[in-house]
Motif scaffolding. Structure first.
Motif, PDB file in Angstrom:
ATOM      1  N   LEU A  16      16.838  46.747  66.653  1.00  0.00           N
ATOM      2  CA  LEU A  16      16.970  47.677  66.760  1.00  0.00           C
ATOM      3  C   LEU A  16      17.030  48.254  67.890  1.00  0.00           C
ATOM      4  O   LEU A  16      17.801  49.404  68.181  1.00  0.00           O
ATOM      5  CB  LEU A  16      16.521  48.685  65.469  1.00  0.00           C
ATOM      6  CG  LEU A  16      16.249  49.736  65.327  1.00  0.00           C
ATOM      7  CD1 LEU A  16      17.726  49.930  64.984  1.00  0.00           C
ATOM      8  CD2 LEU A  16      14.877  50.160  64.139  1.00  0.00           C
ATOM      9  N   ALA A  17      15.909  48.449  68.700  1.00  0.00           N
ATOM     10  CA  ALA A  17      16.141  48.750  70.355  1.00  0.00           C
ATOM     11  C   ALA A  17      17.473  48.465  71.023  1.00  0.00           C
ATOM     12  O   ALA A  17      17.345  49.140  71.671  1.00  0.00           O
ATOM     13  CB  ALA A  17      14.847  48.074  70.553  1.00  0.00           C
ATOM     14  N   LEU A  18      17.434  47.604  71.007  1.00  0.00           N
ATOM     15  CA  LEU A  18      18.737  46.964  71.276  1.00  0.00           C
ATOM     16  C   LEU A  18      20.327  47.255  70.935  1.00  0.00           C
ATOM     17  O   LEU A  18      21.188  47.654  71.819  1.00  0.00           O
ATOM     18  CB  LEU A  18      19.439  44.992  71.787  1.00  0.00           C
ATOM     19  CG  LEU A  18      20.347  45.219  72.575  1.00  0.00           C
ATOM     20  CD1 LEU A  18      19.719  44.947  73.762  1.00  0.00           C
ATOM     21  CD2 LEU A  18      20.361  43.648  72.111  1.00  0.00           C
ATOM     22  N   ALA A  19      20.407  47.736  69.925  1.00  0.00           N
ATOM     23  CA  ALA A  19      21.194  48.366  69.317  1.00  0.00           C
ATOM     24  C   ALA A  19      21.168  49.522  69.772  1.00  0.00           C
ATOM     25  O   ALA A  19      22.251  50.868  70.056  1.00  0.00           O
ATOM     26  CB  ALA A  19      21.331  48.375  67.008  1.00  0.00           C
ATOM     27  N   ASN A  20      20.451  50.910  69.867  1.00  0.00           N
ATOM     28  CA  ASN A  20      20.259  51.910  69.795  1.00  0.00           C
ATOM     29  C   ASN A  20      20.202  52.087  71.704  1.00  0.00           C
ATOM     30  O   ASN A  20      21.369  53.326  71.629  1.00  0.00           O
ATOM     31  CB  ASN A  20      19.100  52.403  69.810  1.00  0.00           C
ATOM     32  CG  ASN A  20      17.836  53.744  70.239  1.00  0.00           C
ATOM     33  OD1 ASN A  20      18.663  54.797  69.943  1.00  0.00           O
ATOM     34  ND2 ASN A  20      17.362  53.223  71.538  1.00  0.00           N
ATOM     35  N   CYS A  21      20.097  50.985  72.354  1.00  0.00           N
ATOM     36  CA  CYS A  21      20.471  51.340  73.725  1.00  0.00           C
ATOM     37  C   CYS A  21      22.227  50.895  74.109  1.00  0.00           C
ATOM     38  O   CYS A  21      22.844  52.437  74.489  1.00  0.00           O
ATOM     39  CB  CYS A  21      19.333  50.211  74.584  1.00  0.00           C
ATOM     40  SG  CYS A  21      19.863  50.051  76.361  1.00  0.00           S
ATOM     41  N   ALA A  22      22.944  50.197  72.736  1.00  0.00           N
ATOM     42  CA  ALA A  22      24.421  49.807  73.684  1.00  0.00           C
ATOM     43  C   ALA A  22      24.605  51.284  72.899  1.00  0.00           C
ATOM     44  O   ALA A  22      25.557  51.812  73.702  1.00  0.00           O
ATOM     45  CB  ALA A  22      24.577  49.083  72.827  1.00  0.00           C
ATOM     46  N   ARG A  23      23.946  51.602  72.195  1.00  0.00           N
ATOM     47  CA  ARG A  23      24.236  53.013  71.196  1.00  0.00           C
ATOM     48  C   ARG A  23      24.619  53.927  72.171  1.00  0.00           C
ATOM     49  O   ARG A  23      25.508  54.754  72.704  1.00  0.00           O
ATOM     50  CB  ARG A  23      23.985  53.159  69.657  1.00  0.00           C
ATOM     51  CG  ARG A  23      24.811  54.183  68.570  1.00  0.00           C
ATOM     52  CD  ARG A  23      24.310  54.797  67.595  1.00  0.00           C
ATOM     53  NE  ARG A  23      22.521  55.254  67.773  1.00  0.00           N
ATOM     54  CZ  ARG A  23      21.677  54.438  67.695  1.00  0.00           C
ATOM     55  NH1 ARG A  23      22.084  53.497  67.747  1.00  0.00           N
ATOM     56  NH2 ARG A  23      20.746  55.143  67.704  1.00  0.00           N
ATOM     57  N   GLY A  24      23.080  54.287  72.849  1.00  0.00           N
ATOM     58  CA  GLY A  24      23.231  55.339  74.137  1.00  0.00           C
ATOM     59  C   GLY A  24      23.741  55.248  75.264  1.00  0.00           C
ATOM     60  O   GLY A  24      24.593  56.434  75.834  1.00  0.00           O
ATOM     61  N   LEU A  25      24.362  54.198  75.398  1.00  0.00           N
ATOM     62  CA  LEU A  25      25.060  54.514  76.712  1.00  0.00           C
ATOM     63  C   LEU A  25      26.577  54.204  76.057  1.00  0.00           C
ATOM     64  O   LEU A  25      26.965  53.939  77.623  1.00  0.00           O
ATOM     65  CB  LEU A  25      24.777  52.371  77.315  1.00  0.00           C
ATOM     66  CG  LEU A  25      23.505  52.069  77.304  1.00  0.00           C
ATOM     67  CD1 LEU A  25      23.468  50.188  77.927  1.00  0.00           C
ATOM     68  CD2 LEU A  25      22.958  52.531  79.220  1.00  0.00           C
ATOM     69  N   SER A  26      26.821  54.302  75.173  1.00  0.00           N
ATOM     70  CA  SER A  26      28.456  53.909  74.906  1.00  0.00           C
ATOM     71  C   SER A  26      28.709  56.221  74.693  1.00  0.00           C
ATOM     72  O   SER A  26      29.552  56.257  74.468  1.00  0.00           O
ATOM     73  CB  SER A  26      28.417  53.753  73.782  1.00  0.00           C
ATOM     74  OG  SER A  26      28.471  53.995  72.444  1.00  0.00           O
ATOM     75  N   ALA A  27      27.842  56.805  74.826  1.00  0.00           N
ATOM     76  CA  ALA A  27      27.703  58.042  74.660  1.00  0.00           C
ATOM     77  C   ALA A  27      27.849  59.107  75.494  1.00  0.00           C
ATOM     78  O   ALA A  27      27.206  58.590  76.717  1.00  0.00           O
ATOM     79  CB  ALA A  27      26.488  58.566  74.039  1.00  0.00           C
ATOM     80  N   PRO A  28      28.417  60.180  75.832  1.00  0.00           N
ATOM     81  CA  PRO A  28      28.313  60.548  77.318  1.00  0.00           C
ATOM     82  C   PRO A  28      27.113  61.514  77.510  1.00  0.00           C
ATOM     83  O   PRO A  28      26.334  61.572  77.008  1.00  0.00           O
ATOM     84  CB  PRO A  28      29.662  61.862  77.049  1.00  0.00           C
ATOM     85  CG  PRO A  28      29.652  62.120  75.833  1.00  0.00           C
ATOM     86  CD  PRO A  28      29.638  60.503  74.604  1.00  0.00           C
ATOM     87  N   THR A  29      26.821  61.739  78.410  1.00  0.00           N
ATOM     88  CA  THR A  29      25.113  62.255  78.857  1.00  0.00           C
ATOM     89  C   THR A  29      25.701  63.265  79.787  1.00  0.00           C
ATOM     90  O   THR A  29      26.330  63.460  80.491  1.00  0.00           O
ATOM     91  CB  THR A  29      24.521  60.981  79.652  1.00  0.00           C
ATOM     92  OG1 THR A  29      23.199  61.727  80.099  1.00  0.00           O
ATOM     93  CG2 THR A  29      25.338  60.205  81.036  1.00  0.00           C
ATOM     94  N   GLY A  30      24.537  63.764  80.131  1.00  0.00           N
ATOM     95  CA  GLY A  30      24.691  65.127  80.790  1.00  0.00           C
ATOM     96  C   GLY A  30      23.972  64.646  82.479  1.00  0.00           C
ATOM     97  O   GLY A  30      24.182  65.629  83.271  1.00  0.00           O
ATOM     98  N   GLY A  31      24.258  62.994  82.580  1.00  0.00           N
ATOM     99  CA  GLY A  31      23.668  63.509  84.245  1.00  0.00           C
ATOM    100  C   GLY A  31      22.203  62.167  84.110  1.00  0.00           C
ATOM    101  O   GLY A  31      22.401  61.167  84.511  1.00  0.00           O
ATOM    102  N   PHE A  32      20.978  62.290  83.188  1.00  0.00           N
ATOM    103  CA  PHE A  32      19.830  62.750  83.170  1.00  0.00           C
ATOM    104  C   PHE A  32      19.652  62.106  81.687  1.00  0.00           C
ATOM    105  O   PHE A  32      20.196  62.591  80.691  1.00  0.00           O
ATOM    106  CB  PHE A  32      18.848  63.426  83.606  1.00  0.00           C
ATOM    107  CG  PHE A  32      19.103  63.405  84.662  1.00  0.00           C
ATOM    108  CD1 PHE A  32      19.394  62.846  86.082  1.00  0.00           C
ATOM    109  CD2 PHE A  32      18.968  65.005  84.779  1.00  0.00           C
ATOM    110  CE1 PHE A  32      19.799  63.180  86.922  1.00  0.00           C
ATOM    111  CE2 PHE A  32      19.046  65.335  86.470  1.00  0.00           C
ATOM    112  CZ  PHE A  32      19.353  64.710  87.067  1.00  0.00           C
ATOM    113  N   THR A  33      18.013  61.017  81.269  1.00  0.00           N
ATOM    114  CA  THR A  33      17.974  60.926  79.799  1.00  0.00           C
ATOM    115  C   THR A  33      16.587  61.792  80.009  1.00  0.00           C
ATOM    116  O   THR A  33      15.772  61.479  81.153  1.00  0.00           O
ATOM    117  CB  THR A  33      17.918  60.183  79.659  1.00  0.00           C
ATOM    118  OG1 THR A  33      17.455  59.466  78.235  1.00  0.00           O
ATOM    119  CG2 THR A  33      16.707  59.045  80.448  1.00  0.00           C
TER     120      THR A  33
END
Length: 397
Positions: A16-33
């Motif tokens: 679940l953590a790995l899938a969550n990471c992949a989903r987060g990396l595919s989304a646009p970001t403001g520069g920081f998490t």
């Protein structure tokens, strides 16, 4: 059965953590998490883009977030979500949008960072969250040692307790990429496992020396205390992450209590192993007990003491370097146990050269294939930004 069920649960968590990471990396970001730390009102930030990474490379410690686009984090109203979720909602992630972050470093300096929203870049993420990834690798080492012994020598009385201990360690050091409300809830799981880690360690020492059957009352009592502290750790961490100042004192008290429990568990492990490492016990048992006692005390005592001392003295772990020391010491447990298995047959393992070579070759092949697939998938998901980056960056870390 208990070990199999727990192994499936831990595997499901990491998946679940790995899938969550992949989903987060595919989304646009403001520069920081923006990351909740569990400490009331304290949010850390880490770079996700090339633009942010170029700024943060000049600083060694992660800064705290003070404001996003002119909105002070401390003034955000409580709406039931964590503070990190509320702050992240202020970031404009539309392609090309500009976001302004006010950051505070541990020496008191404040800087303004203005960054362009774009796709995350994998090597920027790895660089910005390297400490969390290193702890996750340390947890994986623990888990591999426990799995090896449990799979290869299931008849050993300490094989299952070792697996339970390493499962708790691997889960406690698990990495969760905090990028949305769901991931911030998932991040509460590793926090709550620390007390159970200590209890599993005591069970391991008792089973290792053959005294677990005579001291079941001690194991059950420790398990009850560990479960209670786990529940308190999860609840107080969540409430503190919401910025509820009412729970500041309770949060600190629970964390200190967990540290005291872990110190007592490590000392108890060391005492049990020391007792059985001396005559008139059989030589083989003395050697097993001595090796386990050394590994447990070296790896776990100082990190456990840090949990007690740092909140009481209000010490910044990052500035003192204790986080790096903890990582080094925690990594020594699977190394020492692995050495004892190979050199001293700690778990009565008989290393047959032919089978061992075949197993090692297959393990290496499977590992390389897995790493290649993960890199390939992430490479497809995370596409580097093609825009020309502005030279006027005021970023992080």
């Amino acid at each position: 059965r208990t070990a199999i069920v727990l192994l499936l649960l831990v595997g499901a968590f990491h998946a679940l953590a790995l899938a969550n990471c992949a989903r987060g990396l595919s989304a646009p970001t403001g520069g920081f998490t923006i990351m909740d730390t569990g400490a009331p009102g304290a949010l850390l930030v880490a770079p996700l883009t090339e633009e942010a990474l170029r700024f943060t490379d000049r600083h060694h410690l992660p800064p705290f977030l003070v404001a996003v686009n002119g909105h002070r984090v401390a003034d955000l109203p409580d709406d039931g979500r964590t503070l990190g979720t509320r702050a992240a909602a202020l970031v404009d992630t539309r392609a090309g949008a500009r976001n302004r972050f006010t950051l505070r470093y541990r020496d008191g300096r404040r800087v303004e960072a203005e960054l362009t929203a774009q796709q995350p870049v994998l090597h920027a993420v790895v660089s910005g969250m390297r400490l969390g990834l290193l702890f996750a690798a340390c947890g994986l080492l623990h888990l591999l040692v426990g799995l090896w012994v449990w799979w290869r020598r299931p008849g050993d009385r300490a094989a299952e307790p070792l697996l339970l201990t390493t499962l708790a360690a691997g889960l406690n050091m698990g990495f969760v990429f905090q990028h949305d409300p769901a991931s911030r809830i998932i991040a509460l799981v590793p926090v709550s496992v620390a007390p159970l880690w200590g209890v599993a360690g005591v069970y391991l020492a008792l089973a290792f020396t053959g005294t677990a059957s005579r001291l079941r009352w001690l194991i059950r009592s420790a398990l009850g205390i560990g479960l209670l502290l786990s529940l308190l750790a999860m609840v107080t961490t969540y409430l503190s992450a919401r910025g509820m100042t009412t729970f500041v004192s309770l949060f600190g008290a629970v964390r200190t209590t967990i540290g005291v429990l872990l110190v007592l568990c490590v000392l108890l492990m060391g005492a049990v192993c020391w007792r059985y490492s001396r005559p008139p016990h059989p030589r083989a048992l003395r050697r097993r007990a001595r090796m386990l006692g050394i590994a447990a005390v070296v790896a776990y005592l100082i990190p456990s003491l840090h949990l007690v001392v740092q909140p009481l003295l209000n010490v910044d772990a990052a500035r003192t370097g204790s986080v790096a020391l903890d990582l080094l010491l925690l990594s020594s447990f699977p190394v020492l146990v692995g050495y004892a298995i190979v050199r001293h047959q700690m778990f009565d393992l008989r290393v047959v050269l032919r089978r061992g070579a075949v197993y090692a070759a297959l393990s290496l092949l499977v590992s390389l294939i897995s790493i290649f697939l993960v890199i390939a998938v992430l490479g497809k998901i995370v596409r580097p930004a093609r825009e020309t980056l502005s030279p006027t960056v005021i970023g992080l870390w």
